[in-house]
Design a protein around this motif. Structure first.
Motif, short mmCIF file in Angstrom:
data_model
loop_
_atom_site.label_atom_id
_atom_site.label_comp_id
_atom_site.label_asym_id
_atom_site.label_seq_id
_atom_site.Cartn_x
_atom_site.Cartn_y
_atom_site.Cartn_z
N TRP A 47 0.70 -1.07 0.03
CA TRP A 47 -0.26 -0.02 0.15
C TRP A 47 1.37 1.04 -0.27
CZ3 TRP A 47 -5.01 -1.43 -0.60
CH2 TRP A 47 -6.05 -0.23 -0.01
N LYS A 48 1.89 1.43 1.01
CA LYS A 48 3.08 2.02 1.07
C LYS A 48 3.38 2.90 0.04
CE LYS A 48 3.66 2.30 6.43
NZ LYS A 48 4.50 2.47 6.68
N THR A 49 3.91 1.58 -1.00
CA THR A 49 4.68 1.72 -2.17
C THR A 49 4.21 2.56 -2.98
OG1 THR A 49 6.30 -0.56 -1.93
CG2 THR A 49 5.88 0.44 -4.30
N TYR A 50 3.28 2.56 -3.63
CA TYR A 50 1.98 3.33 -4.24
C TYR A 50 1.68 4.44 -4.14
CZ TYR A 50 -2.21 5.06 -7.07
OH TYR A 50 -2.71 5.53 -7.87
N HIS A 51 1.26 4.59 -2.69
CA HIS A 51 0.76 6.39 -2.13
C HIS A 51 2.58 6.77 -1.96
CE1 HIS A 51 -2.68 3.75 -1.04
NE2 HIS A 51 -2.95 5.10 -2.15
N ASP A 52 2.99 6.39 -2.03
CA ASP A 52 4.62 7.19 -1.68
C ASP A 52 4.62 7.64 -2.88
OD1 ASP A 52 4.86 7.02 1.03
OD2 ASP A 52 6.80 5.36 0.67
N ASP A 53 4.76 6.94 -4.25
CA ASP A 53 4.81 7.44 -5.36
C ASP A 53 4.05 8.45 -6.09
OD1 ASP A 53 6.58 6.84 -8.08
OD2 ASP A 53 3.89 6.06 -8.52
N LEU A 54 2.67 8.28 -5.49
CA LEU A 54 1.50 9.41 -6.06
C LEU A 54 2.17 10.21 -5.08
CD1 LEU A 54 -1.85 9.33 -6.44
CD2 LEU A 54 -1.04 10.37 -5.11
N ILE A 55 2.31 10.59 -4.59
CA ILE A 55 2.40 11.77 -3.78
C ILE A 55 3.71 12.59 -4.21
CG2 ILE A 55 3.38 12.46 -1.29
CD1 ILE A 55 1.42 10.74 -0.11
N GLU A 56 5.24 11.37 -3.83
CA GLU A 56 6.46 12.15 -4.94
C GLU A 56 6.35 13.20 -6.23
OE1 GLU A 56 10.57 10.29 -6.92
OE2 GLU A 56 9.48 8.95 -5.53
N ARG A 57 5.34 11.95 -7.29
CA ARG A 57 4.66 12.48 -8.44
C ARG A 57 3.52 14.20 -8.11
NH1 ARG A 57 0.86 9.98 -10.71
NH2 ARG A 57 1.13 7.93 -9.53
N PHE A 58 2.72 14.19 -7.76
CA PHE A 58 2.38 15.02 -7.59
C PHE A 58 2.96 16.64 -6.55
CE2 PHE A 58 0.08 18.10 -3.61
CZ PHE A 58 -1.18 18.35 -4.56
N GLU A 59 3.89 15.76 -5.41
CA GLU A 59 5.12 17.22 -5.13
C GLU A 59 6.41 18.13 -6.65
OE1 GLU A 59 5.70 16.08 -0.73
OE2 GLU A 59 7.23 15.59 -1.69
N GLN A 60 6.23 16.60 -7.21
CA GLN A 60 6.65 17.68 -8.60
C GLN A 60 5.64 17.87 -9.75
OE1 GLN A 60 7.75 13.41 -9.96
NE2 GLN A 60 9.72 13.08 -9.16
N GLU A 61 4.62 17.68 -9.94
CA GLU A 61 4.52 18.78 -10.62
C GLU A 61 3.90 20.12 -9.89
OE1 GLU A 61 0.70 16.97 -12.16
OE2 GLU A 61 2.01 15.31 -12.95
N ASN A 62 3.72 20.02 -7.94
CA ASN A 62 3.58 20.88 -7.48
C ASN A 62 4.44 21.60 -5.92
OD1 ASN A 62 0.05 21.14 -7.49
ND2 ASN A 62 0.48 19.12 -7.19
N LYS A 63 5.60 22.41 -7.05
CA LYS A 63 6.87 22.48 -6.68
C LYS A 63 6.46 22.55 -4.76
CE LYS A 63 9.66 20.72 -9.25
NZ LYS A 63 10.05 19.78 -9.19
N ASN A 64 5.02 23.70 -4.84
CA ASN A 64 5.01 25.08 -3.63
C ASN A 64 4.40 24.18 -2.66
OD1 ASN A 64 6.86 26.63 -4.90
ND2 ASN A 64 4.73 27.52 -5.54
N ILE A 65 4.14 22.72 -3.04
CA ILE A 65 3.19 21.95 -1.57
C ILE A 65 3.73 20.91 -0.81
CG2 ILE A 65 1.09 20.63 -1.48
CD1 ILE A 65 -0.60 22.08 -3.72
N GLU A 66 4.49 20.46 0.20
CA GLU A 66 4.55 19.65 0.31
C GLU A 66 3.64 19.13 1.26
OE1 GLU A 66 7.46 19.21 4.37
OE2 GLU A 66 8.12 20.57 2.95
N VAL A 67 3.61 17.84 1.30
CA VAL A 67 2.45 16.21 1.49
C VAL A 67 3.18 15.81 2.59
CG1 VAL A 67 0.87 14.95 1.40
CG2 VAL A 67 2.02 16.11 -0.49
#
Length: 418
Positions: A47-67
């Protein structure tokens, strides 16, 4: 006096400037970072592997948002969410079991979402999945983790027993289950523990017989109707009369039924679309296939969806919505469906997913548009428990199906009358 005031103002300006994370760029934008707090239900490594990847991709697209993400074990999820809601300590965004959403809505802890999207956005979702997010005329989350269920059966056992096709009716189901049952094995991995998974196993038989859990306006129990009683008699007879389910079934959950199927101890179980991956890993030589639930009067299948919701107390609502849109967009819907073995919740993905032509998945796609979902209401967890208790009482012979369902309906009606 003027000098003192002037000095205070200068000091104030300096303090404000030092406390800000904002740095102006040449184009007028700034580099201020917003921290978004997120809870994800589910804590295993897969479960963590998928969501860690999703959050990493989100932060790459949204440089000013840290999750900032915390993973919560499913078994602890409901209590942790309710406690956090009570104390105004919910994160900005959390994933959640769909059956828990109305409970948090009733606590006024969830942000309604209708103002954040247009009709086209809503229309992109599969209707059955979208409907799980609706309560009292508002949208309280976005669907994730959409699943349907099907009847897994051993094709080699079926052939050995002389059948040409899987059971399509209740009568055929009993005949096949009897033929599968032998000294060291049983026909069906029945679930009977007094928990939500027992209701999940039984409800499709209720719907297939033309019964409903509650009336149309959700004010009265109807699961004790003649159709409901007949459905529970059928379910109980599988264990007590036909003896086509293991004796320990009254203590079994869904995971037990799956394990029995994997080990060859039962020849049929009802599971979701993630199960073929398990079988490929744990029983690669097994000969099996998947069919719709057997029918009494009409086809019926259970549809469930998890949700992602926004906290009403969040101070970063626009940022939270940006994350929720990304989390549930068509690309990530497809990634999650393929990764976890779920059904897509976007119509376009449901139509274009190549797995819909795969014999292992076709059934789940076929039934998805018309899947039946549980009532959306804050009282559902208590109603679910009352039904599960009634099923177990019938399975143990403590009460007749009629008595068990009538007693449960009385409890539910008192609950709904409050």
């Amino acid at each position: 006096m003027k000098k003192i005031i002037s000095s205070i103002m200068i000091l104030f300006v300096l303090l404000v400037g030092c406390g800000s994370n904002t740095e102006s760029n040449a184009d007028g934008t700034n580099d201020e970072t917003t921290t978004l707090t997120v809870w994800v239900m589910g804590s295993d490594d897969h479960w963590k592997t998928y969501h860690d990847d999703l959050i990493e991709r989100f932060e790459q697209e949204n440089k000013n948002i840290e999750v900032e993400v915390d993973y919560i074990p499913w078994a602890e999820g409901e209590n942790k969410l309710v406690t956090a809601a009570t104390n105004n300590r919910l994160p900005d965004v959390t994933t959640i079991a769909g059956r828990w959403t109305p409970q948090l809505v009733a606590m006024e802890a969830v942000e309604p979402l209708d103002s954040y999207f247009d009709e086209a956005f809503q229309e992109s979702f599969v209707e059955g999945a979208w409907n799980t997010t609706q309560y009292q005329g508002s949208t309280w989350g976005l669907p994730i983790g959409f699943t349907t269920t099907g009847l897994f059966y051993r094709t080699d056992w079926l052939e050995d027993a002389g059948f040409n096709s899987p059971p399509t009716t209740w009568e055929e189901f009993v005949d096949v289950a009897k033929a599968f049952t032998a000294e060291d094995r049983y026909g069906f991995g029945l679930v009977g523990s007094n928990g939500m998974e027992t209701t999940m196993f039984w409800a499709p038989f209720l719907w297939s017989n033309g019964g409903e859990l509650l009336n149309d306006d959700l004010t009265e129990a109807t699961f004790n109707s003649p159709e409901g009683v007949e459905a529970l008699e059928f379910y109980t007879d599988l264990l007590l009369t036909h003896k086509v389910a293991p004796e320990g079934s009254i203590n079994y959950g869904r995971g037990d039924s799956q394990d029995l199927f994997v080990s060859g101890a039962v020849g049929m179980t009802t599971v979701g679309p993630w199960f073929p991956k398990t079988l490929a890993q744990q029983a690669p030589e097994m000969e099996y296939s998947i069919a719709p639930y057997p029918v009494k009067k009409e086809s019926a299948n259970l549809g469930t969806a998890d949700h992602i919701i926004m906290s009403k107390q969040s101070e970063n609502k626009e940022t939270a919505w940006t994350f929720m849109e990304f989390f549930t967009n068509e690309e990530n819907d497809m990634k999650w469906a393929e990764y976890q073995g779920f059904i897509p919740y976007h119509k376009a993905n449901l139509e274009n997913d190549p797995r819909k032509d795969d014999p292992e998945f076709k059934v789940f796609f076929d039934v998805a548009p018309d899947a039946v979902v549980y009532p959306t209401m804050p009282e559902w967890p208590q109603i679910d428990q009352a039904i599960a208790d009634a099923i177990q009482e019938s399975l143990t012979g403590t009460k007749t199906p009629q008595q068990a369902l009538d007693d449960a309906a009385e409890k539910v009606n008192l609950l709904l009358a409050k």
